[in-house]
Design a protein around this motif. Structure first.
Motif: not given
Length: 119
Positions: A37-51
């Protein structure tokens, strides 16, 4: 005859493996999402919603966090400070809109087989 029996056994084993591995994969994706989430490279929201989709909304921890997030938004919206209270009311209204849209989409998805049968 043997092939159908073998396929049924393999299918039941694969389903059992999937049911055992699905929560583990879901929590792994949630952790990756929170880290990203705080990193600019990895879009954490996608992984969070999939999880969350893999773990399921009926999980005790996910339900607890949803309830406490709503309580936090209510408290935030009730603050008398002009700027912070206004932002809290905007966030609360956005959460309500998301909840409404989710319910409508769910009702649409549930009524889909009835509409297909009627057509």
């Amino acid at each position: 005859m043997w092939t159908t029996l073998l396929l049924a056994i393999v299918r039941s084993i694969l389903i059992w493996i999937w049911l055992a591995c699905k929560p583990v994969l879901g929590w792994f994706l949630i952790i990756i999402g929170l880290i990203g989430m705080p990193m600019p490279i990895v879009n954490g929201l996608i992984f969070l919603m999939l999880g969350i989709a893999l773990v399921g909304p009926r999980n005790r921890i996910i339900r607890w966090s949803r309830v406490h997030l709503k309580l936090f938004l209510y408290r935030w919206a009730a603050l008398p400070t002009p700027l912070i209270g206004t932002l809290g009311r905007i966030a609360l209204e956005a959460a309500r809109q998301i909840s409404r849209q989710h319910r409508r989409l769910r009702w649409w998805w549930i009524s889909r087989p009835r509409r297909r049968a009627a057509a």
